[in-house]
Design a protein around this motif. Structure first.
Motif, PDB file in Angstrom:
ATOM      1  N   ASN A 137      42.842  61.108  25.612  1.00 62.65           N
ATOM      2  CA  ASN A 137      43.857  60.492  25.433  1.00 62.65           C
ATOM      3  C   ASN A 137      44.463  60.019  24.669  1.00 62.65           C
ATOM      4  OD1 ASN A 137      45.025  57.734  27.121  1.00 62.65           O
ATOM      5  ND2 ASN A 137      43.117  56.589  26.339  1.00 62.65           N
ATOM      6  N   LEU A 138      44.215  60.436  23.133  1.00 61.45           N
ATOM      7  CA  LEU A 138      44.876  60.973  22.069  1.00 61.45           C
ATOM      8  C   LEU A 138      46.708  61.447  22.270  1.00 61.45           C
ATOM      9  CD1 LEU A 138      41.663  61.685  19.789  1.00 61.45           C
ATOM     10  CD2 LEU A 138      43.638  59.457  20.091  1.00 61.45           C
ATOM     11  N   LEU A 139      46.369  61.798  23.135  1.00 61.48           N
ATOM     12  CA  LEU A 139      47.813  62.627  23.434  1.00 61.48           C
ATOM     13  C   LEU A 139      48.902  62.070  23.555  1.00 61.48           C
ATOM     14  CD1 LEU A 139      46.754  66.045  25.299  1.00 61.48           C
ATOM     15  CD2 LEU A 139      48.461  66.139  23.021  1.00 61.48           C
ATOM     16  N   SER A 140      48.122  60.669  24.761  1.00 55.85           N
ATOM     17  CA  SER A 140      49.442  59.613  24.909  1.00 55.85           C
ATOM     18  C   SER A 140      49.947  59.067  23.164  1.00 55.85           C
ATOM     19  CB  SER A 140      48.714  58.577  25.595  1.00 55.85           C
ATOM     20  OG  SER A 140      47.379  57.507  24.959  1.00 55.85           O
ATOM     21  N   SER A 141      50.028  58.630  22.464  1.00 59.21           N
ATOM     22  CA  SER A 141      49.811  58.439  21.627  1.00 59.21           C
ATOM     23  C   SER A 141      51.787  59.071  21.509  1.00 59.21           C
ATOM     24  CB  SER A 141      49.312  58.123  20.409  1.00 59.21           C
ATOM     25  OG  SER A 141      48.729  59.533  20.082  1.00 59.21           O
ATOM     26  N   ILE A 142      52.008  60.012  21.127  1.00 64.11           N
ATOM     27  CA  ILE A 142      53.044  61.628  21.115  1.00 64.11           C
ATOM     28  C   ILE A 142      54.242  60.904  21.874  1.00 64.11           C
ATOM     29  CG2 ILE A 142      54.322  63.554  21.492  1.00 64.11           C
ATOM     30  CD1 ILE A 142      51.298  64.667  22.241  1.00 64.11           C
ATOM     31  N   PRO A 143      55.321  60.202  20.767  1.00 62.57           N
ATOM     32  CA  PRO A 143      56.152  59.914  21.603  1.00 62.57           C
ATOM     33  C   PRO A 143      57.163  60.364  22.379  1.00 62.57           C
ATOM     34  CG  PRO A 143      56.413  59.615  19.363  1.00 62.57           C
ATOM     35  CD  PRO A 143      55.257  60.110  19.006  1.00 62.57           C
ATOM     36  N   TYR A 144      57.483  59.905  23.851  1.00 63.23           N
ATOM     37  CA  TYR A 144      57.871  59.971  25.148  1.00 63.23           C
ATOM     38  C   TYR A 144      57.052  60.726  25.565  1.00 63.23           C
ATOM     39  CZ  TYR A 144      61.588  58.950  21.795  1.00 63.23           C
ATOM     40  OH  TYR A 144      62.807  57.682  20.910  1.00 63.23           O
ATOM     41  N   THR A 145      56.876  62.008  25.034  1.00 65.64           N
ATOM     42  CA  THR A 145      56.036  62.290  26.299  1.00 65.64           C
ATOM     43  C   THR A 145      54.735  62.621  26.464  1.00 65.64           C
ATOM     44  OG1 THR A 145      55.577  64.374  24.708  1.00 65.64           O
ATOM     45  CG2 THR A 145      57.838  64.820  25.712  1.00 65.64           C
ATOM     46  N   GLY A 146      54.454  62.105  25.689  1.00 64.65           N
ATOM     47  CA  GLY A 146      52.869  61.598  25.331  1.00 64.65           C
ATOM     48  C   GLY A 146      51.635  61.436  27.087  1.00 64.65           C
ATOM     49  N   ASN A 147      52.093  60.043  27.632  1.00 66.53           N
ATOM     50  CA  ASN A 147      52.091  60.123  28.731  1.00 66.53           C
ATOM     51  C   ASN A 147      52.139  61.241  29.628  1.00 66.53           C
ATOM     52  OD1 ASN A 147      50.665  57.795  28.417  1.00 66.53           O
ATOM     53  ND2 ASN A 147      52.764  56.578  28.802  1.00 66.53           N
ATOM     54  N   MET A 148      52.920  62.117  30.112  1.00 62.45           N
ATOM     55  CA  MET A 148      53.480  62.864  30.446  1.00 62.45           C
ATOM     56  C   MET A 148      51.916  64.122  30.155  1.00 62.45           C
ATOM     57  SD  MET A 148      56.500  65.828  31.090  1.00 62.45           S
ATOM     58  CE  MET A 148      56.142  66.065  29.776  1.00 62.45           C
ATOM     59  N   LEU A 149      51.673  64.387  29.160  1.00 60.28           N
ATOM     60  CA  LEU A 149      51.019  65.541  28.358  1.00 60.28           C
ATOM     61  C   LEU A 149      49.898  65.188  28.752  1.00 60.28           C
ATOM     62  CD1 LEU A 149      52.666  66.374  25.286  1.00 60.28           C
ATOM     63  CD2 LEU A 149      52.473  67.741  26.885  1.00 60.28           C
ATOM     64  N   THR A 150      49.162  63.539  28.759  1.00 59.81           N
ATOM     65  CA  THR A 150      48.123  63.394  28.758  1.00 59.81           C
ATOM     66  C   THR A 150      46.943  63.930  29.845  1.00 59.81           C
ATOM     67  OG1 THR A 150      48.280  62.068  27.818  1.00 59.81           O
ATOM     68  CG2 THR A 150      46.244  61.626  28.874  1.00 59.81           C
ATOM     69  N   ILE A 151      48.350  63.182  31.305  1.00 54.24           N
ATOM     70  CA  ILE A 151      48.103  63.292  32.722  1.00 54.24           C
ATOM     71  C   ILE A 151      47.930  64.808  32.726  1.00 54.24           C
ATOM     72  CG2 ILE A 151      49.184  63.346  35.284  1.00 54.24           C
ATOM     73  CD1 ILE A 151      50.313  60.596  34.354  1.00 54.24           C
ATOM     74  N   TRP A 152      48.891  65.594  32.522  1.00 53.27           N
ATOM     75  CA  TRP A 152      49.172  67.492  32.830  1.00 53.27           C
ATOM     76  C   TRP A 152      47.922  67.792  32.097  1.00 53.27           C
ATOM     77  CZ3 TRP A 152      48.354  71.734  29.374  1.00 53.27           C
ATOM     78  CH2 TRP A 152      48.771  72.412  29.721  1.00 53.27           C
ATOM     79  N   LEU A 153      47.245  67.575  31.536  1.00 55.99           N
ATOM     80  CA  LEU A 153      45.888  68.378  30.259  1.00 55.99           C
ATOM     81  C   LEU A 153      44.465  67.776  31.603  1.00 55.99           C
ATOM     82  CD1 LEU A 153      43.902  69.169  28.170  1.00 55.99           C
ATOM     83  CD2 LEU A 153      44.076  67.103  27.464  1.00 55.99           C
ATOM     84  N   TRP A 154      44.715  66.495  31.874  1.00 56.17           N
ATOM     85  CA  TRP A 154      44.367  65.808  33.257  1.00 56.17           C
ATOM     86  C   TRP A 154      43.580  66.047  34.534  1.00 56.17           C
ATOM     87  CZ3 TRP A 154      44.279  59.728  31.831  1.00 56.17           C
ATOM     88  CH2 TRP A 154      43.666  60.101  30.493  1.00 56.17           C
ATOM     89  N   GLY A 155      45.314  66.790  34.400  1.00 53.36           N
ATOM     90  CA  GLY A 155      45.455  67.237  35.807  1.00 53.36           C
ATOM     91  C   GLY A 155      45.212  66.454  36.887  1.00 53.36           C
ATOM     92  N   ASN A 156      45.066  64.841  36.529  1.00 55.34           N
ATOM     93  CA  ASN A 156      44.728  63.635  37.789  1.00 55.34           C
ATOM     94  C   ASN A 156      45.323  62.551  36.859  1.00 55.34           C
ATOM     95  OD1 ASN A 156      43.557  62.169  39.807  1.00 55.34           O
ATOM     96  ND2 ASN A 156      42.430  63.143  40.276  1.00 55.34           N
ATOM     97  N   PHE A 157      45.295  61.186  37.117  1.00 53.80           N
ATOM     98  CA  PHE A 157      45.539  59.985  36.258  1.00 53.80           C
ATOM     99  C   PHE A 157      43.673  59.571  35.216  1.00 53.80           C
ATOM    100  CE2 PHE A 157      48.902  60.479  39.955  1.00 53.80           C
ATOM    101  CZ  PHE A 157      49.807  60.278  39.053  1.00 53.80           C
ATOM    102  N   SER A 158      43.330  60.556  35.675  1.00 53.86           N
ATOM    103  CA  SER A 158      42.515  60.114  34.897  1.00 53.86           C
ATOM    104  C   SER A 158      41.171  60.946  34.780  1.00 53.86           C
ATOM    105  CB  SER A 158      40.976  59.411  35.590  1.00 53.86           C
ATOM    106  OG  SER A 158      40.482  59.535  36.908  1.00 53.86           O
ATOM    107  N   VAL A 159      39.927  61.508  33.830  1.00 54.68           N
ATOM    108  CA  VAL A 159      39.418  63.007  33.555  1.00 54.68           C
ATOM    109  C   VAL A 159      38.827  62.763  35.293  1.00 54.68           C
ATOM    110  CG1 VAL A 159      37.274  63.863  32.099  1.00 54.68           C
ATOM    111  CG2 VAL A 159      39.046  62.443  31.008  1.00 54.68           C
TER     112      VAL A 159
END
Length: 355
Positions: A137-159
């Motif tokens: 979830n720390l990836l979500s702190s990256i400006p602009y692309t953080g949420n997209m990167l987090t969802i991409w890493l999870w492969g879903n909307f949560s772990v």
């Protein structure tokens, strides 16, 4: 000199001692982890319904499965103990002056951090699940692309299942890539030659690697292997979090979420910054700061006039590193929060006052 050229691929300084054994011990740890991980993968079920039970199945019903799991789980701790000692020795004797050797070593350290984190998630216990949730979830702190990167890493909307599957794949492939980087690390080391306690690079006082240093490495591996087997056989779960023996439950949050002990120093630094993005930057900087040492420190030998001051600064930093590790396991409350801030400042300040 003819003897050196004929019988030794890499002549070594004659005055190096057992603090230079950690490279071979790290190689032993890597081989141990790859082989034990390979055997575990034969029986591990890579899905959220059965992954936790498959670990129990390995330990209870597979012949010597309990031993292989104990070796793999505790081998990660052994790996980090040796790599921290290896880095500490490099800092003390200024090995960072071998620029390319040092930089490839930092890359190996980063790959090891990622590999260990991915492996910690695979048992799918409570601490595995929530640790993965907090760290990714720390990836979500990256400006602009953080949420997209987090969802991409999870492969879903949560772990979820997709997260576990890709973590298993990355955990399997990264050690193989790490081996390539280690061979590069060794290649740079042998092209320049190892440093020594005096920090003086001389071709006049060197010995062939075999048999003088090869037998010393073998002795170190045999000693550590006996010590490590004693831990794996007598107290295999002493370094594991009790919460990780509970199946992952997204509806129940553990009272105190914390990573394995070898991540605690960085975790303590992360928590000292109230801003999420600032904490992530501090976390990454605590490791990447090692990269700047070859560029800001040029002295290749220990200055005898400042040796006492140097030792005082260095061992203060070592004790502070241990203290940061302890603070990472403490709750975020007084007085631990303020102590962590002071320790984090000392940790970074050391690199710029390094003599």
């Amino acid at each position: 000199m003819m003897y050196l050229k004929k019988y030794s691929f890499s002549p070594m300084p004659s005055n190096i001692y057992y603090w230079w054994n950690f490279g071979s011990l790290l190689g032993f740890c890597l081989i141990l982890q790859i082989l034990s991980g390979l055997f575990l993968s034969f029986y591990y079920e890579n899905n959220i319904e059965n992954s936790f039970n498959s670990i129990s199945q390995i330990e209870r019903n597979i012949n010597l499965g309990w031993l292989i799991r104990a070796l793999h789980a505790n081998g990660a701790s052994l790996f980090f103990i040796f790599i921290y000692l290896h880095i500490g020795r490099g800092l003390y004797f200024k090995s960072f002056n071998l620029k390319y050797v040092w930089l490839t070593g930092v890359i190996i350290l980063l790959m090891l951090f990622i590999t260990a984190f991915l492996g910690y998630v695979l048992p799918w216990g409570q601490m595995s699940f929530w640790g993965a949730t907090v760290i990714t979830n720390l990836l979500s702190s990256i400006p602009y692309t953080g949420n997209m990167l987090t969802i991409w890493l999870w492969g879903n909307f949560s772990v979820s299942k997709a997260t576990l599957m890709r973590f298993f794949s990355f955990h399997f492939i990264l050690p193989l890539l790490m081996m390539v980087m280690i061979f590069t690390h060794i290649l740079f080391l042998h092209s320049k030659g190892s440093n020594n306690p005096l920090g003086v690079n001389s071709n006049l006082d060197k010995l062939p690697f075999h048999p003088f240093f090869s037998w010393k490495d073998i002795l170190g591996v045999v000693f550590i292997m006996n010590f490590f087997m004693a831990i794996a056989l007598i107290s295999p779960y002493s370094l594991m979090d009790p919460d990780n023996f509970i199946p992952a439950n997204p509806l129940v949050t553990p009272a105190h979420i914390q990573p394995e002990w070898y991540f605690l120093f960085a975790y303590a630094i992360l928590r000292t910054i109230p801003n999420k993005l600032g904490g992530v930057i501090a976390l990454i900087s605590s490791i990447l700061i090692l990269i700047i040492l070859p560029f800001i420190h040029k002295d290749k030998s220990l200055n005898k006039n400042n040796l006492i001051i140097f030792k005082l600064i260095f061992f203060t930093w070592v004790l502070n590193f241990m203290y940061l590790t302890m603070m990472g396991a403490m709750p975020i409350e007084a007085p631990y929060e303020n102590i962590s801030k002071i320790s984090s400042f000392i940790y970074f300040f050391f690199y710029f006052t390094y003599i």
